[in-house]
Design a protein around this motif. Structure first.
Motif, PDB file in Angstrom:
ATOM      1  N   PHE A 124       0.810  -1.221   0.000  1.00 58.01           N
ATOM      2  CA  PHE A 124       0.000   0.000   0.000  1.00 58.01           C
ATOM      3  C   PHE A 124       0.844   1.273   0.000  1.00 58.01           C
ATOM      4  N   THR A 125       2.134   1.156  -0.244  1.00 59.56           N
ATOM      5  CA  THR A 125       2.996   2.324  -0.101  1.00 59.56           C
ATOM      6  C   THR A 125       2.834   3.353  -1.212  1.00 59.56           C
ATOM      7  N   ARG A 126       2.158   3.001  -2.316  1.00 60.83           N
ATOM      8  CA  ARG A 126       1.969   3.970  -3.402  1.00 60.83           C
ATOM      9  C   ARG A 126       0.530   3.982  -3.905  1.00 60.83           C
ATOM     10  N   VAL A 127      -0.395   3.964  -2.998  1.00 64.35           N
ATOM     11  CA  VAL A 127      -1.810   3.961  -3.375  1.00 64.35           C
ATOM     12  C   VAL A 127      -2.174   5.235  -4.127  1.00 64.35           C
ATOM     13  N   THR A 128      -2.949   5.098  -5.204  1.00 66.61           N
ATOM     14  CA  THR A 128      -3.487   6.232  -5.954  1.00 66.61           C
ATOM     15  C   THR A 128      -4.966   5.961  -6.212  1.00 66.61           C
ATOM     16  N   PRO A 129      -5.711   6.939  -6.727  1.00 70.39           N
ATOM     17  CA  PRO A 129      -7.145   6.731  -6.964  1.00 70.39           C
ATOM     18  C   PRO A 129      -7.483   5.919  -8.212  1.00 70.39           C
ATOM     19  N   ASP A 130      -6.510   5.438  -8.957  1.00 68.00           N
ATOM     20  CA  ASP A 130      -6.795   4.944 -10.299  1.00 68.00           C
ATOM     21  C   ASP A 130      -7.065   3.441 -10.418  1.00 68.00           C
ATOM     22  N   THR A 131      -6.691   2.677  -9.439  1.00 68.34           N
ATOM     23  CA  THR A 131      -6.879   1.233  -9.517  1.00 68.34           C
ATOM     24  C   THR A 131      -8.148   0.837  -8.782  1.00 68.34           C
ATOM     25  N   THR A 132      -8.795  -0.217  -9.241  1.00 71.03           N
ATOM     26  CA  THR A 132     -10.025  -0.682  -8.603  1.00 71.03           C
ATOM     27  C   THR A 132      -9.932  -2.173  -8.306  1.00 71.03           C
ATOM     28  N   ILE A 133     -10.738  -2.608  -7.367  1.00 66.40           N
ATOM     29  CA  ILE A 133     -10.855  -4.034  -7.097  1.00 66.40           C
ATOM     30  C   ILE A 133     -12.306  -4.437  -7.277  1.00 66.40           C
ATOM     31  N   ASP A 134     -12.512  -5.529  -7.975  1.00 67.44           N
ATOM     32  CA  ASP A 134     -13.852  -6.061  -8.191  1.00 67.44           C
ATOM     33  C   ASP A 134     -13.995  -7.368  -7.422  1.00 67.44           C
ATOM     34  N   VAL A 135     -15.024  -7.443  -6.609  1.00 63.78           N
ATOM     35  CA  VAL A 135     -15.323  -8.668  -5.877  1.00 63.78           C
ATOM     36  C   VAL A 135     -16.339  -9.458  -6.689  1.00 63.78           C
ATOM     37  N   ALA A 136     -15.971 -10.657  -7.088  1.00 63.64           N
ATOM     38  CA  ALA A 136     -16.856 -11.466  -7.927  1.00 63.64           C
ATOM     39  C   ALA A 136     -18.072 -11.930  -7.139  1.00 63.64           C
ATOM     40  N   PRO A 137     -19.201 -12.112  -7.799  1.00 62.43           N
ATOM     41  CA  PRO A 137     -20.379 -12.666  -7.117  1.00 62.43           C
ATOM     42  C   PRO A 137     -20.041 -14.013  -6.487  1.00 62.43           C
ATOM     43  N   PHE A 138     -20.534 -14.214  -5.301  1.00 61.36           N
ATOM     44  CA  PHE A 138     -20.255 -15.473  -4.600  1.00 61.36           C
ATOM     45  C   PHE A 138     -21.163 -16.571  -5.131  1.00 61.36           C
ATOM     46  N   ARG A 139     -20.564 -17.666  -5.568  1.00 54.47           N
ATOM     47  CA  ARG A 139     -21.330 -18.746  -6.193  1.00 54.47           C
ATOM     48  C   ARG A 139     -21.359 -20.005  -5.332  1.00 54.47           C
ATOM     49  N   GLY A 140     -20.788 -19.942  -4.131  1.00 54.89           N
ATOM     50  CA  GLY A 140     -20.802 -21.099  -3.253  1.00 54.89           C
ATOM     51  C   GLY A 140     -22.007 -21.077  -2.328  1.00 54.89           C
ATOM     52  N   ASP A 141     -21.948 -21.907  -1.301  1.00 53.42           N
ATOM     53  CA  ASP A 141     -23.013 -21.981  -0.312  1.00 53.42           C
ATOM     54  C   ASP A 141     -22.677 -21.041   0.837  1.00 53.42           C
ATOM     55  N   PRO A 142     -23.418 -19.940   1.019  1.00 52.79           N
ATOM     56  CA  PRO A 142     -23.103 -18.986   2.088  1.00 52.79           C
ATOM     57  C   PRO A 142     -23.253 -19.584   3.480  1.00 52.79           C
ATOM     58  N   LYS A 143     -23.894 -20.762   3.575  1.00 56.95           N
ATOM     59  CA  LYS A 143     -24.046 -21.420   4.862  1.00 56.95           C
ATOM     60  C   LYS A 143     -22.934 -22.425   5.132  1.00 56.95           C
ATOM     61  N   ALA A 144     -22.020 -22.569   4.191  1.00 57.99           N
ATOM     62  CA  ALA A 144     -20.899 -23.497   4.371  1.00 57.99           C
ATOM     63  C   ALA A 144     -19.922 -22.957   5.412  1.00 57.99           C
ATOM     64  N   ASP A 145     -19.057 -23.823   5.897  1.00 63.48           N
ATOM     65  CA  ASP A 145     -18.080 -23.418   6.904  1.00 63.48           C
ATOM     66  C   ASP A 145     -16.821 -22.825   6.287  1.00 63.48           C
ATOM     67  N   ASP A 146     -16.658 -23.002   4.986  1.00 65.63           N
ATOM     68  CA  ASP A 146     -15.450 -22.542   4.304  1.00 65.63           C
ATOM     69  C   ASP A 146     -15.860 -21.961   2.954  1.00 65.63           C
ATOM     70  N   ALA A 147     -15.222 -20.868   2.549  1.00 65.90           N
ATOM     71  CA  ALA A 147     -15.601 -20.226   1.294  1.00 65.90           C
ATOM     72  C   ALA A 147     -14.390 -19.553   0.661  1.00 65.90           C
ATOM     73  N   VAL A 148     -14.413 -19.425  -0.646  1.00 65.63           N
ATOM     74  CA  VAL A 148     -13.383 -18.698  -1.381  1.00 65.63           C
ATOM     75  C   VAL A 148     -14.047 -17.519  -2.073  1.00 65.63           C
ATOM     76  N   VAL A 149     -13.515 -16.318  -1.829  1.00 62.75           N
ATOM     77  CA  VAL A 149     -14.001 -15.101  -2.481  1.00 62.75           C
ATOM     78  C   VAL A 149     -12.961 -14.683  -3.510  1.00 62.75           C
ATOM     79  N   ARG A 150     -13.402 -14.524  -4.729  1.00 68.19           N
ATOM     80  CA  ARG A 150     -12.495 -14.185  -5.824  1.00 68.19           C
ATOM     81  C   ARG A 150     -12.599 -12.689  -6.138  1.00 68.19           C
ATOM     82  N   THR A 151     -11.449 -12.057  -6.255  1.00 68.96           N
ATOM     83  CA  THR A 151     -11.411 -10.646  -6.612  1.00 68.96           C
ATOM     84  C   THR A 151     -10.435 -10.445  -7.754  1.00 68.96           C
TER      85      THR A 151
END
Length: 216
Positions: A124-151
């Protein structure tokens, strides 16, 4: 001790920095504080944590100017509370965890936490306003004990770079415990590094090596 993941992590962000670098959102923290709900869906939870962290950096002039000590304080405030470093360290240590005393386990958790904060803060030492992060829609089971979030981190004139987060469901809600940058999972990579170092100098030697890396 040099980690392939550490190098890959730094190179990943440095590649973004060549154009303008890592930023998740353009709104200052004072104007848009995202509510973090660990019991929300995994992607909503992670998106709130990530955006709050970046907005905090961007709202802090010293952090925005690359002051690592300021960024480290923000990481501890905005990101670390939502990471299960006990589990991360235990899984990274693998079979050697059972051989460690309680004092060694605590020292290893602290040393590994410091190592990862140092890596994450450096991104984070050179943060600027120009880059973005997109969080992908979650396609797993939200009630599961383990999940992977893709960005994906997107930079103008650059291809998006994938960063995945593995979460566990706890009594308090979701917590992050693993991270994947361009196909390299943090725990798997550090397990190899830890095993090699423990083979050479034992658990105390691993703790010493991690602390030495933090002090550099």
């Amino acid at each position: 001790m040099q980690s392939l993941f550490f190098n890959k992590f730094r190179l990943f962000f440095q590649s973004c920095l060549l154009a303008s670098t890592l930023a998740l959102c353009m709104t200052p923290t004072a104007q848009a504080q995202h509510t973090v709900d660990p019991k929300a869906t995994p992607n909503a939870f992670l998106g709130a944590v990530a955006n709050n962290m970046l907005e905090a950096v961007k709202a802090n002039p010293k952090a925005l100017g690359g002051d690592v000590s300021e960024i480290t304080a923000l990481v501890r405030q905005y990101a670390l509370p939502y990471v299960d470093m006990n589990k991360t360290t235990r899984l990274a240590a693998g079979r050697h965890w059972r051989q460690a005393s309680d004092a060694q386990k605590e020292a290893l958790i602290q040393a590994f936490t410091g190592t990862l904060i140092r890596t994450y803060s450096g991104a984070f030492t050179r943060v600027t306003p120009d880059t973005t992060i997109d969080v992908a829609p979650f396609r797993g089971d939200p009630k599961a004990d383990d999940a992977v979030v893709r960005t994906s981190v997107s930079q103008p004139n650059s291809s998006p770079i994938g960063v995945d987060y593995r979460l566990e469901q706890t009594d308090a809600g979701w917590k992050v415990y693993d991270l994947n940058v361009e196909g390299i999972w943090l725990i798997q990579n550090y397990r190899n590094q830890f095993s090699q170092e423990i083979g050479r100098s034992g658990i105390d030697g691993l703790i010493k090596a991690l602390n030495a890396k933090i002090a550099q």
